[in-house]
Design a protein around this motif. Structure first.
Motif, PDB file in Angstrom:
ATOM      1  N   ILE D  57       0.904  -1.061   0.043  1.00  0.00           N
ATOM      2  CA  ILE D  57       0.088   0.070   0.064  1.00  0.00           C
ATOM      3  C   ILE D  57       0.754   1.262  -0.031  1.00  0.00           C
ATOM      4  O   ILE D  57       0.606   2.209  -0.673  1.00  0.00           O
ATOM      5  CB  ILE D  57      -0.900  -0.039   1.484  1.00  0.00           C
ATOM      6  N   ASP D  58       1.668   1.273   0.926  1.00  0.00           N
ATOM      7  CA  ASP D  58       2.746   2.283   0.858  1.00  0.00           C
ATOM      8  C   ASP D  58       3.409   2.752  -0.279  1.00  0.00           C
ATOM      9  O   ASP D  58       3.422   3.744  -0.910  1.00  0.00           O
ATOM     10  CB  ASP D  58       4.072   2.089   1.766  1.00  0.00           C
ATOM     11  N   ARG D  62       3.064   6.080  -2.764  1.00  0.00           N
ATOM     12  CA  ARG D  62       4.242   6.779  -3.436  1.00  0.00           C
ATOM     13  C   ARG D  62       3.945   6.957  -4.583  1.00  0.00           C
ATOM     14  O   ARG D  62       4.257   8.082  -4.965  1.00  0.00           O
ATOM     15  CB  ARG D  62       5.539   6.036  -2.779  1.00  0.00           C
ATOM     16  N   GLN D  63       3.655   5.941  -5.405  1.00  0.00           N
ATOM     17  CA  GLN D  63       3.581   5.978  -6.807  1.00  0.00           C
ATOM     18  C   GLN D  63       2.463   6.961  -7.175  1.00  0.00           C
ATOM     19  O   GLN D  63       2.718   7.736  -8.095  1.00  0.00           O
ATOM     20  CB  GLN D  63       3.362   4.426  -7.187  1.00  0.00           C
ATOM     21  N   GLN D  64       1.420   7.081  -6.548  1.00  0.00           N
ATOM     22  CA  GLN D  64       0.444   7.958  -6.806  1.00  0.00           C
ATOM     23  C   GLN D  64       0.983   9.402  -6.710  1.00  0.00           C
ATOM     24  O   GLN D  64       0.370  10.177  -7.307  1.00  0.00           O
ATOM     25  CB  GLN D  64      -0.915   7.560  -6.029  1.00  0.00           C
ATOM     26  N   GLU D  65       1.449   9.532  -5.543  1.00  0.00           N
ATOM     27  CA  GLU D  65       1.932  10.801  -5.401  1.00  0.00           C
ATOM     28  C   GLU D  65       2.975  11.264  -6.291  1.00  0.00           C
ATOM     29  O   GLU D  65       2.859  12.538  -6.893  1.00  0.00           O
ATOM     30  CB  GLU D  65       2.651  10.979  -3.841  1.00  0.00           C
ATOM     31  N   GLU D  66       3.724  10.431  -6.983  1.00  0.00           N
ATOM     32  CA  GLU D  66       4.820  10.761  -7.856  1.00  0.00           C
ATOM     33  C   GLU D  66       4.218  11.136  -9.262  1.00  0.00           C
ATOM     34  O   GLU D  66       4.318  11.974  -9.978  1.00  0.00           O
ATOM     35  CB  GLU D  66       5.541   9.804  -8.392  1.00  0.00           C
ATOM     36  N   GLU D  67       2.931  10.336  -9.429  1.00  0.00           N
ATOM     37  CA  GLU D  67       1.916  10.689 -10.481  1.00  0.00           C
ATOM     38  C   GLU D  67       1.369  12.034 -10.608  1.00  0.00           C
ATOM     39  O   GLU D  67       1.337  12.721 -11.414  1.00  0.00           O
ATOM     40  CB  GLU D  67       1.191   9.409 -10.951  1.00  0.00           C
ATOM     41  N   LEU D  68       0.985  12.430  -9.516  1.00  0.00           N
ATOM     42  CA  LEU D  68       0.278  13.641  -9.139  1.00  0.00           C
ATOM     43  C   LEU D  68       1.363  14.777  -9.267  1.00  0.00           C
ATOM     44  O   LEU D  68       0.990  15.791  -9.956  1.00  0.00           O
ATOM     45  CB  LEU D  68      -0.069  13.604  -7.738  1.00  0.00           C
ATOM     46  N   LEU D  69       2.612  14.633  -9.019  1.00  0.00           N
ATOM     47  CA  LEU D  69       3.605  15.606  -9.010  1.00  0.00           C
ATOM     48  C   LEU D  69       4.024  15.808 -10.289  1.00  0.00           C
ATOM     49  O   LEU D  69       4.140  16.849 -11.205  1.00  0.00           O
ATOM     50  CB  LEU D  69       4.707  15.139  -8.385  1.00  0.00           C
ATOM     51  N   ASP D  70       3.897  14.473 -11.129  1.00  0.00           N
ATOM     52  CA  ASP D  70       4.386  14.767 -12.650  1.00  0.00           C
ATOM     53  C   ASP D  70       3.143  15.413 -13.440  1.00  0.00           C
ATOM     54  O   ASP D  70       3.529  16.437 -14.088  1.00  0.00           O
ATOM     55  CB  ASP D  70       4.272  13.197 -13.256  1.00  0.00           C
ATOM     56  N   LEU D  71       1.839  15.332 -13.199  1.00  0.00           N
ATOM     57  CA  LEU D  71       0.967  16.042 -13.460  1.00  0.00           C
ATOM     58  C   LEU D  71       0.979  17.487 -13.366  1.00  0.00           C
ATOM     59  O   LEU D  71       0.759  18.312 -14.210  1.00  0.00           O
ATOM     60  CB  LEU D  71      -0.594  15.666 -12.938  1.00  0.00           C
ATOM     61  N   TYR D  72       1.183  18.070 -12.077  1.00  0.00           N
ATOM     62  CA  TYR D  72       1.459  19.202 -11.673  1.00  0.00           C
ATOM     63  C   TYR D  72       2.652  19.938 -12.582  1.00  0.00           C
ATOM     64  O   TYR D  72       2.495  20.979 -13.007  1.00  0.00           O
ATOM     65  CB  TYR D  72       1.592  19.395 -10.140  1.00  0.00           C
ATOM     66  N   LYS D  73       3.730  19.327 -12.498  1.00  0.00           N
ATOM     67  CA  LYS D  73       4.747  19.597 -13.090  1.00  0.00           C
ATOM     68  C   LYS D  73       4.470  20.001 -14.693  1.00  0.00           C
ATOM     69  O   LYS D  73       4.655  21.132 -15.179  1.00  0.00           O
ATOM     70  CB  LYS D  73       6.003  18.666 -13.175  1.00  0.00           C
ATOM     71  N   ALA D  74       3.636  19.097 -15.362  1.00  0.00           N
ATOM     72  CA  ALA D  74       3.391  19.258 -16.702  1.00  0.00           C
ATOM     73  C   ALA D  74       2.573  20.617 -16.864  1.00  0.00           C
ATOM     74  O   ALA D  74       2.663  21.252 -17.742  1.00  0.00           O
ATOM     75  CB  ALA D  74       2.754  17.855 -17.207  1.00  0.00           C
TER      76      ALA D  74
END
Lengths: 78, 78, 78, 78
Positions: D57-58, D62-74
DNA sequence: ACAGAAATAAAAATGC
DNA sequence: GCATTTTTATTTCTGT
């Protein structure tokens, strides 16, 4: 100071488990891909699943028959 | 004031569940007794268990075959 | 000569076992239906299962306490 | 005349599926062995299972957080 | 997307 | 107590 051996040991075990679980999900993906592929060629997924299941039951039947035979043999002293 | 209908309803469900669970353990005892009885007559319990299991698998096989046939029939428009 | 009594006897046992196993699955279905029914009324199945389990443990505890009481009573000659 | 290509094709798919299913059971056995091994060293299997699940789960989080970060970065042109 | 069905994993119970 | 079987819980898949 040395590292705590116990916790390192547990860590090892968990690493090994996570490694095999990664392999498991990889192979499950392979299977999923095969079903997608045959579906793409017009086969009915539900039917193919049932065939696979049926063949598995048949294999199980054979195995159980052998085990029963072994029990019988043991009972007559073979 | 009337009694809380919701909780009485839940109580009813639980009573019904516990009733069927009592029946379940009664029947499991019956089965255990049968095995004890046949053991008392010299039959090998393990073997009889395996025969019962094998017959169950056979029944399952037949059922799965029928389901597969139904799928085939549906696919040819029957 | 009469038919082999042993094999008819075994067949009888197997019939009786399969009969009780049929009863078992029937009652399990009844239980499943009750859970479906309470689910249909908005209750959470998993939670109700837990309650049933807890009540079973309580019943067991009470039974053990009574047995212990009986033991003590016997020891003091009651 | 050659054999019916369709059925050979289906047979191929089934063979491939059964092959990956064999691999799956092999790896599941490996995992079972690891649990047996750690049990043999005094670890509690049930607890270790829980840890593995929690870590999964952790990792997902973490993966979801990274994806969200990528989205924001884009979205901000990074 | 979501309900229902099926597969898999985990936990509990049973028998030896 | 250990190991196998059974039951329960969770996850995945499929059709609507």
């Amino acid at each position: 100071m040395t590292t705590n051996m116990s916790s390192g040991r547990l860590q090892d075990f968990i690493n090994r488990i996570e490694k095999v679980e990664d392999e498991l999900s990889g192979i499950k993906n392979d299977r999923k891909d095969i079903y997608l592929e045959l579906k793409g060629e017009g086969y009915d997924v539900k039917t193919v699943r049932k065939i696979v299941r049926l063949r598995k039951i048949d294999a199980l039947t054979r195995q159980q028959e052998e085990e029963l035979l072994d029990l019988y043999k043991a009972q007559v002293g073979l």
